[in-house]
Design an enzyme around this catalytic site. Structure first.
Site, short mmCIF file in Angstrom:
data_model
loop_
_atom_site.label_atom_id
_atom_site.label_comp_id
_atom_site.label_asym_id
_atom_site.label_seq_id
_atom_site.Cartn_x
_atom_site.Cartn_y
_atom_site.Cartn_z
N SER A 79 14.10 -12.42 -23.19
CA SER A 79 14.83 -13.88 -24.03
C SER A 79 16.19 -14.42 -23.20
O SER A 79 16.65 -13.62 -22.33
CB SER A 79 15.29 -13.29 -25.09
N TYR A 108 18.78 -8.28 -31.85
CA TYR A 108 17.75 -8.86 -31.01
C TYR A 108 18.40 -8.82 -29.53
O TYR A 108 17.64 -8.65 -28.43
CB TYR A 108 17.54 -10.33 -31.53
P1 NAP Z 1 5.93 -14.77 -33.41
O1 NAP Z 1 4.88 -16.09 -33.85
O2 NAP Z 1 7.05 -14.45 -34.60
O3 NAP Z 1 5.14 -13.65 -33.20
C1 NAP Z 1 5.48 -12.38 -33.12
C2 NAP Z 1 4.26 -11.57 -32.70
O4 NAP Z 1 4.70 -10.18 -32.79
C3 NAP Z 1 3.20 -11.75 -33.89
O5 NAP Z 1 2.19 -11.64 -33.21
C4 NAP Z 1 3.42 -10.24 -34.83
O6 NAP Z 1 2.26 -9.88 -35.14
C5 NAP Z 1 3.91 -9.34 -33.67
N1 NAP Z 1 4.86 -8.24 -34.07
C6 NAP Z 1 5.94 -8.25 -34.92
N2 NAP Z 1 6.25 -6.88 -35.21
C7 NAP Z 1 5.20 -6.24 -34.70
C8 NAP Z 1 4.78 -5.01 -34.90
N3 NAP Z 1 5.69 -3.99 -35.25
N4 NAP Z 1 3.88 -4.50 -34.34
C9 NAP Z 1 2.83 -5.16 -33.44
N5 NAP Z 1 3.15 -6.41 -33.37
C10 NAP Z 1 4.31 -7.18 -34.15
O7 NAP Z 1 6.95 -14.99 -32.53
P2 NAP Z 1 6.86 -15.68 -30.96
O8 NAP Z 1 7.91 -16.97 -30.88
O9 NAP Z 1 5.34 -16.09 -30.59
O10 NAP Z 1 7.49 -14.86 -29.90
C11 NAP Z 1 6.73 -13.63 -29.03
C12 NAP Z 1 7.64 -13.16 -28.18
O11 NAP Z 1 8.58 -14.12 -27.36
C13 NAP Z 1 8.85 -12.17 -29.16
O12 NAP Z 1 8.95 -11.01 -28.46
C14 NAP Z 1 10.04 -13.13 -28.79
O13 NAP Z 1 11.02 -12.26 -29.11
C15 NAP Z 1 9.86 -13.77 -27.70
N6 NAP Z 1 10.60 -15.07 -27.41
C16 NAP Z 1 10.48 -16.03 -28.14
C17 NAP Z 1 11.06 -17.13 -28.06
C18 NAP Z 1 10.91 -18.53 -28.61
O14 NAP Z 1 11.78 -19.58 -28.46
N7 NAP Z 1 9.92 -18.80 -29.50
C19 NAP Z 1 11.97 -17.13 -26.94
C20 NAP Z 1 12.29 -16.21 -26.25
C21 NAP Z 1 11.54 -14.95 -26.43
P3 NAP Z 1 1.49 -10.42 -36.41
O15 NAP Z 1 0.15 -11.12 -35.63
O16 NAP Z 1 0.94 -9.30 -37.21
O17 NAP Z 1 2.04 -11.45 -37.10
C1 GCO Z 2 17.95 -17.38 -31.58
C2 GCO Z 2 16.51 -17.68 -31.03
C3 GCO Z 2 16.46 -17.04 -29.78
C4 GCO Z 2 15.05 -17.29 -29.14
C5 GCO Z 2 14.93 -16.76 -27.65
C6 GCO Z 2 15.76 -17.31 -26.82
O1 GCO Z 2 18.22 -17.19 -32.87
O2 GCO Z 2 18.95 -17.63 -30.62
O3 GCO Z 2 15.73 -17.51 -31.83
O4 GCO Z 2 16.68 -15.78 -30.12
O5 GCO Z 2 14.00 -16.81 -29.95
O6 GCO Z 2 14.45 -15.39 -27.69
O7 GCO Z 2 15.24 -16.93 -25.60
#
Ligand code: NAP
Ligand code: GCO
Length: 268
Positions: free
Chosen positions: A148, A161
Site C-alpha cells: 500500500s 493498516y
Molecule cells: P476489498 O474489496 O475489501 O477486498 C478484500 C478481500 O480480502 C476480500 O476478498 C475479502 O474476502 C478478503 N479478506 C478480508 N479478510 C479476510 C480474511 N480474514 N481471510 C481471508 N480473506 C479475507 O478490498 P480491495 O480494495 O480489493 O483490496 C485488496 C487488497 O489491496 C487489500 O490487501 C488492500 O489493503 C489492498 N489495497 C487496496 C487499495 C485500494 O485503493 N483499494 C490500495 C492499496 C492496497 P471476502 O471475499 O470474504 O470478502
Molecule cells: C486510506 C486508503 C488507503 C488505500 C491504499 C493506499 O484510507 O488511506 O484506504 O489505505 O486503501 O491502501 O495505497
C-alpha cells in the site's frame, strides 16, 4: 534464462490469490488466467466463495474457490494441502486479502489494531509459510504481497493498516533474503489509491452534491491526476508472477500514478 515474450506467459502454473472472490484480488486473478495460469482463490466465508465462483463463471474463467480465514494457521494449512492435491503445488501466491479500519488512533482499541495486523500481516506470513515447502520442492516460486501507500507513508486514522502494510514490505524483503537461494522471488505491489469498494467511502459524493474532500486531496497528490483502476495493477502482477522478473526480488513496485515521487502540487 533466454528472454522472449514467452517469458511473460504463465501457462501451466498454479496461482492462488487470497481474497480473490471480488475487488482487486478478482481482477488480478483474471489477469493471471489470461496469461495462462490455473486459478485458485480464497475468501473469508463460504457465502463469498460462492459469489466468487459465480463472478469467475460470468467472466468465463474456470476457478477453484476455498473459504478460510488467512489468519488461521490450521485452516490455511488444510486449504493449501487441498489445493496441492486438487490443482498441483502452487507456483504463484498473491497475498491480497486485507482489511482496513479507519479510526483515529486515540479511539482505536488494541483489539481493532490487532485484527488489522492479524489479517494484513500475519495472514501473508501464514499463507507464505504454507506454500513455501511446495515451491522449494518445485525449485521455483513467486510470492506477491499486496502492499500500500501506507507501506511508506502514514495518514490520520489508519494506524493498524499502516503498521501492517509497512510490516508487509519488510516481510517481503525477509522472504527474499531467506528463500532467494531456492529460486523463489518475493515482491510487493503497492497500489496507490484505486477506485474500489474499499475506497468508496473516500470518494462518496457529499450531501450537498460536492466532491468528497478526500477525493480532491488524492487527485491533487497524484501526478497522474486520477484514481487508479484495477486494470492498472494487472501488468505489474503478471510481470512479477512470470519468469520475466526472475532476477527481481525483495522489491515493492508502487503502482501509484506517481504519488510517492512528489510532495504534491505547490500552492498557486
Ligand atoms: P476489498 O474489496 O475489501 O477486498 C478484500 C478481500 O480480502 C476480500 O476478498 C475479502 O474476502 C478478503 N479478506 C478480508 N479478510 C479476510 C480474511 N480474514 N481471510 C481471508 N480473506 C479475507 O478490498 P480491495 O480494495 O480489493 O483490496 C485488496 C487488497 O489491496 C487489500 O490487501 C488492500 O489493503 C489492498 N489495497 C487496496 C487499495 C485500494 O485503493 N483499494 C490500495 C492499496 C492496497 P471476502 O471475499 O470474504 O470478502
Ligand atoms: C486510506 C486508503 C488507503 C488505500 C491504499 C493506499 O484510507 O488511506 O484506504 O489505505 O486503501 O491502501 O495505497
Amino acid at each position: 534464462m533466454t528472454f522472449s515474450m514467452a517469458s511473460f506467459r504463465l501457462d501451466g502454473k498454479v496461482a492462488l490469490v487470497t481474497g480473490g472472490a471480488h475487488g482487486i484480488g478478482f481482477e488480478l486473478a483474471t489477469a493471471l488466467h489470461e496469461a495462462g495460469a490455473k486459478i485458485a482463490f480464497n475468501s473469508s466465508s463460504e457465502r463469498s466463495r460462492e459469489k466468487g465462483l459465480a463472478n469467475f463463471e460470468a467472466a468465463g474463467i474456470e476457478a477453484f474457490g476455498y473459504a478460510c480465514d488467512v489468519s488461521d494457521e490450521v485452516a490455511v494449512a488444510k486449504m493449501i494441502q487441498k489445493i496441492n492435491e486438487e490443482l498441483g503445488n502452487i507456483d504463484i501466491l498473491i497475498n491480497n486479502a486485507g482489511i482496513i479500519k479507519r479510526i483515529p488512533m486515540l479511539e482505536m482499541s488494541a483489539q481493532d489494531f490487532r485484527q488489522v495486523v492479524d489479517v494484513d500481516l500475519t495472514g501473508p506470513f501464514i499463507v507464505a509459510k504454507a506454500v513455501l515447502p511446495g515451491m522449494i520442492a518445485k525449485g521455483q516460486g513467486k510470492i506477491i504481497n499486496i502492499c500500500s501507500m501506507m507501506s511508506e507513508l502514514g495518514r490520520e486514522t489508519v494506524a493498524g493498516y499502516a503498521a501492517a502494510k509497512g510490516g508487509l514490505k519488510m516481510l517481503t524483503k525477509n522472504i527474499c533474503a531467506e528463500f532467494g537461494g531456492a529460486n523463489i522471488q518475493c515482491n510487493g505491489i503497492g497500489p496507490g489509491y484505486i477506485a474500489t469498494p474499499q475506497t468508496a467511502p473516500l470518494r462518496k459524493t457529499q450531501a450537498d452534491g460536492s466532491r468528497h474532500p478526500f477525493d480532491a486531496f488524492i487527485r491533487d497528490r497524484t501526478p497522474a491526476d486520477r484514481w487508479g483502476e484495477t486494470d492498472d495493477l494487472k501488468g505489474p502482477a503478471v510481470f512479477l508472477a512470470s519468469n520475466a522478473s526472475d532476477f527481481v526480488n525483495g522489491h515493492v513496485l508502487y503502482v501509484d500514478g506517481g504519488i510517492l515521487s512528489t510532495l504534491g502540487k505547490q500552492p498557486e
